[in-house]
Design an enzyme around this catalytic site. Structure first.
Site, PDB file in Angstrom:
ATOM      1  N   ASN A   9      53.001  44.160 -35.566  1.00 48.35           N
ATOM      2  CA  ASN A   9      51.710  44.051 -36.260  1.00 48.35           C
ATOM      3  C   ASN A   9      50.619  44.675 -35.404  1.00 48.35           C
ATOM      4  OD1 ASN A   9      50.564  41.909 -34.468  1.00 48.35           O
ATOM      5  ND2 ASN A   9      52.378  40.834 -35.196  1.00 48.35           N
ATOM      6  N   ASP A  63      56.442  35.901 -38.843  1.00 48.46           N
ATOM      7  CA  ASP A  63      57.004  34.731 -39.531  1.00 48.46           C
ATOM      8  C   ASP A  63      58.506  34.916 -39.758  1.00 48.46           C
ATOM      9  OD1 ASP A  63      54.594  33.442 -39.682  1.00 48.46           O
ATOM     10  OD2 ASP A  63      54.043  34.371 -41.592  1.00 48.46           O
ATOM     11  N   LYS A  80      71.560  53.122 -34.201  1.00 51.59           N
ATOM     12  CA  LYS A  80      70.409  53.631 -34.953  1.00 51.59           C
ATOM     13  C   LYS A  80      70.817  53.893 -36.410  1.00 51.59           C
ATOM     14  CE  LYS A  80      67.017  57.308 -34.920  1.00 51.59           C
ATOM     15  NZ  LYS A  80      66.767  58.672 -34.519  1.00 51.59           N
ATOM     16  N   PRO A  85      60.961  30.371 -35.822  1.00 49.97           N
ATOM     17  CA  PRO A  85      60.379  29.042 -35.620  1.00 49.97           C
ATOM     18  C   PRO A  85      58.858  29.145 -35.561  1.00 49.97           C
ATOM     19  CG  PRO A  85      61.659  29.762 -33.681  1.00 49.97           C
ATOM     20  CD  PRO A  85      61.764  30.838 -34.693  1.00 49.97           C
ATOM     21  N   ASP A  86      58.183  28.091 -35.996  1.00 51.98           N
ATOM     22  CA  ASP A  86      56.718  28.043 -35.934  1.00 51.98           C
ATOM     23  C   ASP A  86      56.346  27.487 -34.557  1.00 51.98           C
ATOM     24  OD1 ASP A  86      54.047  27.180 -36.026  1.00 51.98           O
ATOM     25  OD2 ASP A  86      54.136  27.081 -38.216  1.00 51.98           O
ATOM     26  N   ILE A  87      55.878  28.362 -33.671  1.00 56.42           N
ATOM     27  CA  ILE A  87      55.668  27.959 -32.265  1.00 56.42           C
ATOM     28  C   ILE A  87      54.588  26.877 -32.167  1.00 56.42           C
ATOM     29  CG2 ILE A  87      55.042  28.777 -29.951  1.00 56.42           C
ATOM     30  CD1 ILE A  87      56.111  31.538 -30.737  1.00 56.42           C
ATOM     31  N   PHE A 100      45.151  29.944 -33.828  1.00 60.79           N
ATOM     32  CA  PHE A 100      44.308  30.986 -34.415  1.00 60.79           C
ATOM     33  C   PHE A 100      44.798  31.258 -35.824  1.00 60.79           C
ATOM     34  CE2 PHE A 100      41.286  33.349 -31.667  1.00 60.79           C
ATOM     35  CZ  PHE A 100      41.305  32.479 -30.587  1.00 60.79           C
ATOM     36  N   LYS A 133      45.783  24.798 -42.306  1.00 61.45           N
ATOM     37  CA  LYS A 133      46.610  24.944 -41.094  1.00 61.45           C
ATOM     38  C   LYS A 133      46.395  23.764 -40.131  1.00 61.45           C
ATOM     39  CE  LYS A 133      48.065  29.290 -38.984  1.00 61.45           C
ATOM     40  NZ  LYS A 133      47.697  30.608 -38.489  1.00 61.45           N
ATOM     41  N   LYS A 147      49.851  21.942 -39.486  1.00 61.87           N
ATOM     42  CA  LYS A 147      50.441  22.062 -38.139  1.00 61.87           C
ATOM     43  C   LYS A 147      50.032  20.911 -37.231  1.00 61.87           C
ATOM     44  CE  LYS A 147      50.938  26.987 -38.534  1.00 61.87           C
ATOM     45  NZ  LYS A 147      51.559  28.113 -37.894  1.00 61.87           N
TER      46      LYS A 147
END
Ligand SMILES: Cc1cc2nc3c(=O)[nH]c(=O)nc-3n(C[C@H](O)[C@H](O)[C@H](O)COP(=O)(O)O)c2cc1C
Length: 393
Positions: free
Chosen positions: A207, A276, A286, A304-306, A322, A336, A340
């Site tokens: 990203n 995600d 390749k 996993p959602d850290i 964030f 969130k 979370k």
């Protein structure tokens, strides 16, 4: 932190005097109000005009015939927050250690009431000479701050200790000296930057996160006295001074690094832009065009959602997340906070933040949302440090 501070920059006769031009430029850019004092030898390397053109309020070169001051060596440091001698020759270290005052620089050092810092610059033999080492020890006993020197290749061709620290390194150390230690010895774990999920050995999904905000927060925490561990995705950014860095590539590696580290930390700040999803079946070779008529298909599995994993630990640290959103900023960020189970989410719009040097953020908590004015990522980092210090102290 340096903004509005009056700093007197003393320049002495070293080949490193050219670096003090950049140092002055950076100090001025940070908002410091700088005067310069130059020794006679320093003026053989750079001219007073250079410092004047770079924004020095005044450049004092002699105690005699100065139309603006009756007694320049006394006036020079009046109201100063710091007298920074950079570069500092072996000669000025010797004179300052002995209290000799035979020119405007050494007299100003003796006459000052503010703290004094020296950034030594000299040949390795001069630096290692017992006399210089004795003088440095004496100066430290007298309360002077010694910045460096660094080791490396020297102007004379020798290798070793004696190089003046780079201007950016000096600025970082000064910022530390001027920062209130609101997170003194607090252990802070931070993630920053993008993650990268391989598709094959040469391609992957990543990203646009630059890591700038996370690195700025790591720096601000370290300057506030925290012991900082930074788990960083792929970025070319330099590790801030005093920060311990663990490099990772994928989201799963970041998760493992964080879970290994987290129990030692009192604060966790999740700034990284974590994928995600990862590719469940990355190719070991390749993927090439024309080998098969089929278009390759990617199968995804969830990472996993850290942040949620850390926040749900029994002895969870104080957690900050964030949220980078494209719309419905506050609603999404507040969702969130609940989902979370974290006390604070720093919410920003993707279009305001990614890759830029400044950002517009809102501190979103269960019962309130506090918008901050658009500011540099460094300023946002400082505001976040102040907020965390309030919460954890
Ligand atoms: C080309 C050149 C480079 C020098 N570089 C240094 C240096 O890096 N460090 C140092 O201590 N002295 C250096 N010196 C010697 C100083 O300039 C000399 O000791 C001088 O008296 C220092 O005066 P000041 O401390 O009043 O500026 C250099 C001299 C020359 C000719």
């Amino acid at each position: 932190m340096l903004s509005g501070q009056k700093i007197v920059l003393g320049v002495t006769g070293s080949i490193a005097a050219y670096k003090s031009c950049e140092l002055l430029r950076l100090l001025t850019k940070k908002g410091a109000v700088c005067s310069v004092i130059m020794t006679e030898s320093a003026q053989r390397f750079v001219t007073p005009l250079t410092f004047k053109a770079l924004g020095a309020k005044e450049v004092i070169t002699s105690d005699w015939n100065d139309p603006e001051h009756t007694i320049p060596h006394i006036d020079a440091t009046r109201d100063a927050a710091l007298f920074l001698v950079a570069p500092a020759t072996a000669n000025i270290l010797a004179k300052a250690a002995q209290g000799i005052a035979d020119d405007v620089m050494s007299a100003a050092i003796l006459a000052r009431r503010c703290p004094v810092a020296f950034a030594p610059a000299m040949n390795i033999n001069m630096w290692q000479n017992q006399a210089t080492q004795r003088n440095v020890k004496q100066l430290m006993q007298d309360g002077a701050i010694i910045l460096g020197p660094a080791a490396g290749e020297q102007a004379c061709g020798d290798m070793g200790s004696g190089r003046m620290l780079e201007p950016t390194e000096i600025i970082e150390l000064l910022e530390g000296a001027f920062s209130p230690r609101v997170l003194d010895r607090c252990r802070v774990l931070i993630t920053a930057g993008p993650t990268f999920e391989p598709i094959d050995p040469v391609r992957g999904i990543t990203n646009l996160s630059s890591g700038k905000q996370g690195f700025a927060i790591a720096k601000a925490c370290a300057l506030a006295g925290a012991e900082v561990t930074l788990v960083a995705g792929r970025t070319h950014l330099k590790t801030p001074a005093g920060v311990r860095r663990i490099d990772v590539t994928t989201a799963y590696e970041m998760y493992r690094a964080v879970m290994n580290e987290v129990s030692r930390h009192e604060v966790f700040i999740s700034v990284a832009a974590v994928a995600d999803w990862r590719i469940a079946n990355p190719a070991t070779h390749k993927i090439k065009k024309g080998y098969t008529s089929d278009t390759p298909e990617l199968i995804f599995e969830e990472n996993p959602d850290i942040l949620a994993s850390v926040a749900s630990l029994e002895n969870a640290p104080y957690c900050v997340g964030f949220a980078a959103e494209t719309d419905n900023l506050i609603d999404n960020a507040r969702a969130k906070v609940y989902r979370k189970r974290v006390p604070l989410i720093v919410a920003n719009l993707v279009q305001d933040a990614l890759g830029q040097d400044s950002n517009t953020v809102v501190f979103v908590e269960r019962d309130q949302a506090t918008p901050l004015a658009r500011a540099s990522k460094e300023q946002i980092a400082q505001a976040l440090v102040a907020k965390i210090a309030q919460e954890v102290n």
